[in-house]
Design an enzyme around this catalytic site. Structure first.
Site, PDB file in Angstrom:
ATOM      1  N   GLY A   1      -2.262  13.608  10.079  1.00 39.12           N
ATOM      2  CA  GLY A   1      -2.383  12.730   8.911  1.00 39.12           C
ATOM      3  C   GLY A   1      -3.419  13.277   7.947  1.00 39.12           C
ATOM      4  N   LEU A   2      -3.476  12.649   6.777  1.00 43.12           N
ATOM      5  CA  LEU A   2      -4.401  13.082   5.724  1.00 43.12           C
ATOM      6  C   LEU A   2      -5.857  12.989   6.185  1.00 43.12           C
ATOM      7  CD1 LEU A   2      -2.923  11.140   2.642  1.00 43.12           C
ATOM      8  CD2 LEU A   2      -2.635  13.589   3.174  1.00 43.12           C
ATOM      9  N   SER A   3      -6.712  13.729   5.524  1.00 42.55           N
ATOM     10  CA  SER A   3      -8.151  13.578   5.749  1.00 42.55           C
ATOM     11  C   SER A   3      -8.547  12.136   5.422  1.00 42.55           C
ATOM     12  CB  SER A   3      -8.909  14.549   4.836  1.00 42.55           C
ATOM     13  OG  SER A   3     -10.296  14.382   5.007  1.00 42.55           O
TER      14      SER A   3
ATOM     15  N   ALA B   1      -7.567   9.541   7.036  1.00 44.04           N
ATOM     16  CA  ALA B   1      -6.540   8.571   7.462  1.00 44.04           C
ATOM     17  C   ALA B   1      -7.000   7.806   8.711  1.00 44.04           C
ATOM     18  CB  ALA B   1      -5.218   9.276   7.725  1.00 44.04           C
ATOM     19  N   GLY B   2      -7.829   8.451   9.541  1.00 43.67           N
ATOM     20  CA  GLY B   2      -8.355   7.742  10.715  1.00 43.67           C
ATOM     21  C   GLY B   2      -8.111   8.441  12.046  1.00 43.67           C
ATOM     22  N   LYS B   3      -7.747   9.713  12.018  1.00 44.15           N
ATOM     23  CA  LYS B   3      -7.420  10.440  13.251  1.00 44.15           C
ATOM     24  C   LYS B   3      -8.605  10.449  14.230  1.00 44.15           C
ATOM     25  CE  LYS B   3      -6.515  14.189  10.863  1.00 44.15           C
ATOM     26  NZ  LYS B   3      -6.811  13.615   9.520  1.00 44.15           N
ATOM     27  N   THR B   4      -9.756  10.895  13.751  1.00 47.37           N
ATOM     28  CA  THR B   4     -10.922  11.019  14.634  1.00 47.37           C
ATOM     29  C   THR B   4     -11.386   9.647  15.114  1.00 47.37           C
ATOM     30  OG1 THR B   4     -11.583  13.074  13.545  1.00 47.37           O
ATOM     31  CG2 THR B   4     -13.294  11.904  14.782  1.00 47.37           C
TER      32      THR B   4
ATOM     33  N   SER C   1      -2.908  19.005  10.321  1.00 48.73           N
ATOM     34  CA  SER C   1      -1.619  19.638  10.630  1.00 48.73           C
ATOM     35  C   SER C   1      -0.534  19.257   9.622  1.00 48.73           C
ATOM     36  CB  SER C   1      -1.164  19.352  12.069  1.00 48.73           C
ATOM     37  OG  SER C   1      -1.535  18.085  12.556  1.00 48.73           O
TER      38      SER C   1
HETATM   39  N1  ATP Z   1      -6.939   1.365  11.707  1.00 50.64           N
HETATM   40  C1  ATP Z   1      -7.831   2.325  11.445  1.00 50.64           C
HETATM   41  N2  ATP Z   1      -7.819   3.450  12.182  1.00 50.64           N
HETATM   42  C2  ATP Z   1      -8.701   4.445  11.921  1.00 50.64           C
HETATM   43  N3  ATP Z   1      -9.615   4.433  10.951  1.00 50.64           N
HETATM   44  C3  ATP Z   1      -9.679   3.339  10.171  1.00 50.64           C
HETATM   45  C4  ATP Z   1      -8.791   2.253  10.370  1.00 50.64           C
HETATM   46  N4  ATP Z   1      -9.073   1.311   9.455  1.00 50.64           N
HETATM   47  C5  ATP Z   1     -10.096   1.787   8.733  1.00 50.64           C
HETATM   48  N5  ATP Z   1     -10.477   3.011   9.141  1.00 50.64           N
HETATM   49  C6  ATP Z   1     -11.587   3.824   8.572  1.00 50.64           C
HETATM   50  O1  ATP Z   1     -11.042   5.015   8.004  1.00 50.64           O
HETATM   51  C7  ATP Z   1     -11.951   6.122   8.137  1.00 50.64           C
HETATM   52  C8  ATP Z   1     -11.227   7.253   8.841  1.00 50.64           C
HETATM   53  O2  ATP Z   1     -12.044   8.413   8.929  1.00 50.64           O
HETATM   54  P1  ATP Z   1     -11.785   9.587   9.996  1.00 50.64           P
HETATM   55  O3  ATP Z   1     -12.955  10.485   9.938  1.00 50.64           O
HETATM   56  O4  ATP Z   1     -11.413   8.989  11.304  1.00 50.64           O
HETATM   57  O5  ATP Z   1     -10.503  10.308   9.378  1.00 50.64           O
HETATM   58  P2  ATP Z   1      -9.786  11.665   9.863  1.00 50.64           P
HETATM   59  O6  ATP Z   1      -8.326  11.381   9.796  1.00 50.64           O
HETATM   60  O7  ATP Z   1     -10.340  12.129  11.146  1.00 50.64           O
HETATM   61  O8  ATP Z   1     -10.145  12.671   8.677  1.00 50.64           O
HETATM   62  P3  ATP Z   1     -10.385  14.280   8.709  1.00 50.64           P
HETATM   63  O9  ATP Z   1      -9.036  14.921   8.714  1.00 50.64           O
HETATM   64  O10 ATP Z   1     -11.126  14.554   7.430  1.00 50.64           O
HETATM   65  O11 ATP Z   1     -11.202  14.602   9.926  1.00 50.64           O
HETATM   66  C9  ATP Z   1     -13.140   5.592   8.920  1.00 50.64           C
HETATM   67  O12 ATP Z   1     -14.165   5.255   8.005  1.00 50.64           O
HETATM   68  C10 ATP Z   1     -12.572   4.341   9.606  1.00 50.64           C
HETATM   69  O13 ATP Z   1     -13.571   3.363   9.869  1.00 50.64           O
HETATM   70 MG    MG Z   2     -11.357  13.863  11.741  1.00 47.94          MG
END
Ligand code: ATP
Ligand code: MG
Length: 190
Positions: A17-19, A21-24, A91
């Site tokens: 998913g996008l940066s 989006a909430g993966k980590t 990805s």
């Molecule tokens: N249902 C949800 N699941 C995950 N994150 C959520 C949700 N609702 C809100 N958020 C918020 O969205 C943000 C997601 O950030 P995160 O670092 O997890 O994204 P990422 O996909 O890992 O990005 P990157 O590709 O840059 O590492 C966090 O601030 C989190 O609190």
């Molecule tokens: Mg991440």
């Protein structure tokens, strides 16, 4: 029963998913739950992988694909040795994700962590979107570089519609449904 034997098998949970989006965020909650229930779990997060296994790679399509193939290679080694693996990586290209799916086979579980670009940009957890929109960062996924959503993920999570805990709970439920985890009813406690 075929599903019973799966309890001993490894799997790769692949968060795409996008940066922002909430993966980590989801992966960290799922990791804790899997550690409690299985004992062993290995995490390959794009941000960390790019500081070691994929150090030096950039963000051209070729480098992005190389990064994903390396992560997929390690995930496959672990999976076939019975380890629960969590991958969090943007990805963006379907073709290479599908190549990893073919390599890992049935034990590849793709989770599409989805939020509208505007929501990710408003969250701007790392301050990268601001730089992407101003052009300071070129080739930023979703802004100036493609993101190809999965056509048939095992799970599609919309993180702008629920809390991280709920998203993680649905991932665990999917693993139970697929036969990788014994169903535990009291997951909601705490
Ligand atoms: N249902 C949800 N699941 C995950 N994150 C959520 C949700 N609702 C809100 N958020 C918020 O969205 C943000 C997601 O950030 P995160 O670092 O997890 O994204 P990422 O996909 O890992 O990005 P990157 O590709 O840059 O590492 C966090 O601030 C989190 O609190
Ligand atoms: Mg991440």
């Amino acid at each position: 029963m075929e599903n019973r034997t799966k309890l001993d098998r490894g799997f790769t949970l692949w968060f795409t998913g996008l940066s922002g989006a909430g993966k980590t965020t989801i992966a960290e909650i799922v990791e804790r739950e899997l550690r409690d229930r299985l004992g062993t779990v290995e995490v390959l997060d794009g941000d960390i992988v790019r500081t070691n296994l994929s150090k030096g790679l950039g963000f051209s399509r070729e480098d992005r694909d190389t990064n994903i193939l390396r992560i997929g290679f390690v995930a496959n080694l672990l999976t076939r040795n019975g380890v629960a693996v969590i991958v969090s990586a943007i990805s963006p290209y379907e073709e290479v994700r599908d190549q990893v799916r073919r390599d890992i086979g049935d034990d590849f579980v793709e989770i599409f962590v989805d939020a509208p670009l505007q929501v990710c940009a408003e969250r701007d957890v790392k301050g990268l979107y601001k730089k992407a929109f101003s052009g300071e960062i070129p080739a930023f996924t979703g802004v100036s570089d493609p993101y190809e959503p999965p056509a048939a993920p095992e799970l599609h999570i919309k993180t702008n519609e629920e809390e991280p805990q709920e998203s993680a709970r649905r991932v665990i439920s999917k693993l139970e449904e697929l036969g990788y985890l014994e169903p535990v009813k009291q997951y909601d406690r705490a």
